[in-house]
Design a protein around this motif. Structure first.
Motif, PDB file in Angstrom:
ATOM      1  N   LEU A 141      39.438  43.128  55.614  1.00 21.13           N
ATOM      2  CA  LEU A 141      38.608  41.932  55.708  1.00 21.13           C
ATOM      3  C   LEU A 141      38.381  41.436  54.285  1.00 21.13           C
ATOM      4  O   LEU A 141      37.674  42.053  53.494  1.00 21.13           O
ATOM      5  CB  LEU A 141      37.274  42.246  56.390  1.00 21.13           C
ATOM      6  CG  LEU A 141      36.324  41.056  56.586  1.00 21.13           C
ATOM      7  CD1 LEU A 141      36.962  39.977  57.460  1.00 21.13           C
ATOM      8  CD2 LEU A 141      35.000  41.523  57.200  1.00 21.13           C
ATOM      9  N   LYS A 162      39.560  42.259  67.450  1.00 22.65           N
ATOM     10  CA  LYS A 162      38.339  42.575  66.707  1.00 22.65           C
ATOM     11  C   LYS A 162      38.371  44.029  66.253  1.00 22.65           C
ATOM     12  O   LYS A 162      38.858  44.901  66.965  1.00 22.65           O
ATOM     13  CB  LYS A 162      37.104  42.320  67.569  1.00 22.65           C
ATOM     14  CG  LYS A 162      36.759  40.852  67.745  1.00 22.65           C
ATOM     15  CD  LYS A 162      35.415  40.673  68.431  1.00 22.65           C
ATOM     16  CE  LYS A 162      35.031  39.190  68.501  1.00 22.65           C
ATOM     17  NZ  LYS A 162      33.697  39.002  69.132  1.00 22.65           N
ATOM     18  N   HIS A 186      35.887  47.039  63.818  1.00 22.19           N
ATOM     19  CA  HIS A 186      34.602  47.354  63.202  1.00 22.19           C
ATOM     20  C   HIS A 186      34.748  47.460  61.683  1.00 22.19           C
ATOM     21  O   HIS A 186      35.716  48.012  61.189  1.00 22.19           O
ATOM     22  CB  HIS A 186      34.068  48.682  63.744  1.00 22.19           C
ATOM     23  CG  HIS A 186      32.927  49.244  62.933  1.00 22.19           C
ATOM     24  ND1 HIS A 186      31.632  48.816  63.090  1.00 22.19           N
ATOM     25  CD2 HIS A 186      32.904  50.185  61.943  1.00 22.19           C
ATOM     26  CE1 HIS A 186      30.853  49.474  62.243  1.00 22.19           C
ATOM     27  NE2 HIS A 186      31.596  50.304  61.548  1.00 22.19           N
ATOM     28  N   HIS A 246      28.678  45.467  59.340  1.00 14.55           N
ATOM     29  CA  HIS A 246      28.831  44.420  60.353  1.00 14.55           C
ATOM     30  C   HIS A 246      28.478  45.010  61.720  1.00 14.55           C
ATOM     31  O   HIS A 246      29.173  45.902  62.212  1.00 14.55           O
ATOM     32  CB  HIS A 246      30.267  43.884  60.374  1.00 14.55           C
ATOM     33  CG  HIS A 246      30.638  43.115  59.141  1.00 14.55           C
ATOM     34  ND1 HIS A 246      31.012  43.732  57.960  1.00 14.55           N
ATOM     35  CD2 HIS A 246      30.698  41.773  58.900  1.00 14.55           C
ATOM     36  CE1 HIS A 246      31.277  42.807  57.052  1.00 14.55           C
ATOM     37  NE2 HIS A 246      31.100  41.611  57.591  1.00 14.55           N
ATOM     38  N   LYS A 281      28.597  43.593  64.569  1.00 14.49           N
ATOM     39  CA  LYS A 281      29.590  43.193  65.566  1.00 14.49           C
ATOM     40  C   LYS A 281      30.988  43.273  64.955  1.00 14.49           C
ATOM     41  O   LYS A 281      31.158  43.171  63.743  1.00 14.49           O
ATOM     42  CB  LYS A 281      29.325  41.753  66.045  1.00 14.49           C
ATOM     43  CG  LYS A 281      27.994  41.579  66.776  1.00 14.49           C
ATOM     44  CD  LYS A 281      27.827  40.142  67.225  1.00 14.49           C
ATOM     45  CE  LYS A 281      26.511  39.953  67.966  1.00 14.49           C
ATOM     46  NZ  LYS A 281      26.316  38.540  68.406  1.00 14.49           N
ATOM     47  N   LYS A 316      34.613  42.209  63.742  1.00 14.53           N
ATOM     48  CA  LYS A 316      35.118  40.986  63.104  1.00 14.53           C
ATOM     49  C   LYS A 316      36.559  40.744  63.547  1.00 14.53           C
ATOM     50  O   LYS A 316      37.366  41.669  63.650  1.00 14.53           O
ATOM     51  CB  LYS A 316      35.068  41.118  61.577  1.00 14.53           C
ATOM     52  CG  LYS A 316      33.664  41.268  61.025  1.00 14.53           C
ATOM     53  CD  LYS A 316      32.851  39.997  61.164  1.00 14.53           C
ATOM     54  CE  LYS A 316      33.346  38.891  60.285  1.00 14.53           C
ATOM     55  NZ  LYS A 316      32.512  37.668  60.377  1.00 14.53           N
ATOM     56  N   ARG A 317      36.884  39.484  63.814  1.00 11.44           N
ATOM     57  CA  ARG A 317      38.225  39.146  64.272  1.00 11.44           C
ATOM     58  C   ARG A 317      39.206  39.170  63.092  1.00 11.44           C
ATOM     59  O   ARG A 317      38.955  38.568  62.040  1.00 11.44           O
ATOM     60  CB  ARG A 317      38.232  37.773  64.923  1.00 11.44           C
ATOM     61  CG  ARG A 317      39.574  37.400  65.543  1.00 11.44           C
ATOM     62  CD  ARG A 317      39.515  36.105  66.315  1.00 11.44           C
ATOM     63  NE  ARG A 317      38.836  36.268  67.590  1.00 11.44           N
ATOM     64  CZ  ARG A 317      37.670  35.731  67.907  1.00 11.44           C
ATOM     65  NH1 ARG A 317      37.022  34.994  67.014  1.00 11.44           N
ATOM     66  NH2 ARG A 317      37.119  35.914  69.088  1.00 11.44           N
ATOM     67  N   ASN A 327      36.477  36.301  55.380  1.00  5.04           N
ATOM     68  CA  ASN A 327      35.118  36.273  55.913  1.00  5.04           C
ATOM     69  C   ASN A 327      34.659  34.856  56.255  1.00  5.04           C
ATOM     70  O   ASN A 327      33.473  34.575  56.324  1.00  5.04           O
ATOM     71  CB  ASN A 327      34.138  36.893  54.905  1.00  5.04           C
ATOM     72  CG  ASN A 327      34.123  36.170  53.555  1.00  5.04           C
ATOM     73  OD1 ASN A 327      35.074  35.466  53.212  1.00  5.04           O
ATOM     74  ND2 ASN A 327      33.057  36.344  52.797  1.00  5.04           N
ATOM     75  N   ASN A 335      35.760  31.901  59.119  1.00  2.00           N
ATOM     76  CA  ASN A 335      36.609  31.581  60.280  1.00  2.00           C
ATOM     77  C   ASN A 335      37.392  30.279  60.104  1.00  2.00           C
ATOM     78  O   ASN A 335      38.544  30.174  60.540  1.00  2.00           O
ATOM     79  CB  ASN A 335      35.753  31.505  61.548  1.00  2.00           C
ATOM     80  CG  ASN A 335      35.247  32.869  61.968  1.00  2.00           C
ATOM     81  OD1 ASN A 335      35.874  33.891  61.684  1.00  2.00           O
ATOM     82  ND2 ASN A 335      34.100  32.897  62.639  1.00  2.00           N
TER      83      ASN A 335
END
Length: 353
Positions: free
Chosen positions: A157, A195, A197, A201, A203, A205-206, A234, A236
């Protein structure tokens, strides 16, 4: 006192590597920086606090390369080479070499020198850094407790504020623009999503599927299973734009754009966060049961972590009998590299489901 040379020290990553070498070796090294521009190289050497030496180096001049590295104990290569001239000279002179180039086509050329390195009882490390590098070490640790591994997913990410420099931008555009194979089907890179982990975070992240050179090395040297690499930024909207540009084949055009134009287009704000994240997810059988293990890392900066890992690899290589052309995961492990880096800027989490 060891003589350590950094080739490509004038770039953003090169300077960080120099600083980390001095930190991890407690300034007990003779640091040598090179450049093909005399005045710039001298200014760079003067900018460091310790007694740093400058040497003129033209990587296209084989005789010059051999002369410049003659009394060096270890060489770190930050710049790109068409052919591994520095590695070849290091092997011939029995000097350890570490390279950060993230592309398999170049790594393959270095691996062609493996038998020569073995004959000369010397090591040459390829793909050192954060991604690749630390990523491979995370995979090695994550698969350790599994009796059977069915699938491995590695994800990066990225941060749109990353201080990766123009070279880092072009490298990532190159990686993303490559087509990928997923379940025997070929599709454009940076298109397929899932997605994962990441540290800090709550939730998932895609991220998007990419082809990556480290996959081949993991398959050849560590474990040959279904292995997928993913990435995203980071932001979208930024991800959507990059994906669209890739589908239109415009990323390849951007790779050839003027570097000065790219440097003006992508700005780094030193006052803003540039944290980057890595996560490996392993699925398989552990303890007789189906398990999923996740190891996730948060790093204050992509380039800074690449510099830390590379400096730590240098320290390890000088204390171990490294022989042949090797990847970081062949000569060390995640726990050892973290203990040597001694940095609070890298956070590691792991859990099993």
């Amino acid at each position: 006192m060891k003589n350590i040379m950094v080739v490509g020290a004038s770039g953003a990553l090169g300077r960080l590597v120099c600083n980390e070498l001095q930190r991890l070796f407690d300034n007990q090294i003779k640091l040598i920086v090179t450049d093909y521009k005399m005045e710039r190289g001298k200014r760079l050497a003067d900018s460091f606090n310790s007694d740093t030496q400058f040497r003129y180096l033209n990587v296209d001049d084989v005789d010059n390369v051999k002369q410049v590295i003659k009394d060096v104990d270890l060489v770190v290569v930050i710049l790109k080479q068409k052919i591994p001239a520095i590695q070849k000279a290091c092997i011939e002179n029995k000097i350890i070499c570490i390279d950060v180039t993230p592309f398999y086509d170049f790594a393959e050329k270095v691996m062609d020198l493996d038998q020569g390195a073995i004959r000369n009882n010397i090591g040459s490390v390829i793909m050192s850094g954060f991604f690749p590098g630390l990523s491979g070490l995370m995979i090695k640790k994550a698969i350790m407790d599994f009796q059977e591994v069915t699938e491995v997913n590695m994800a990066l990410l990225q941060n749109t504020n990353a201080s990766v420099g123009v070279t880092g931008i072009v490298d990532m555009l190159n990686i993303i623009s490559q087509p990928v194979t997923f379940h025997n089907e070929i599709e454009p890179g940076f298109t397929k999503k899932r997605k994962m982990h990441f540290v800090n975070h709550s939730k998932g992240k895609r991220v998007r599927l990419i082809d990556h050179s480290e996959i081949r090395l993991i398959h050849d040297k560590l474990i040959n299973v279904q292995l997928y690499y993913w990435t995203s930024w980071n932001n979208n909207i930024f991800n959507s734009i990059v994906s669209l540009l890739n589908k239109m084949d415009l990323l390849k055009v951007m790779q050839k754009a003027d570097k000065k134009l790219l440097s003006k287009t992508v700005k780094h704000n030193p006052n803003k966060d540039e944290t980057a994240y890595l996560t490996v997810e392993v699925k398989g059988i552990a303890g007789g049961m189906k398990r999923t293990k996740i190891i996730s890392a948060a790093a204050s900066s992509d380039y800074f972590t690449t510099a830390m890992v590379t400096a730590a690899i240098a320290k390890i290589s000088l204390h171990k009998n490294v022989i042949g052309v090797v990847c970081p995961f062949e000569i060390t492990n995640l726990d050892e590299i973290i203990s040597i880096m001694k940095s609070s800027d890298l956070i590691i989490e792991e859990f099993v489901m």
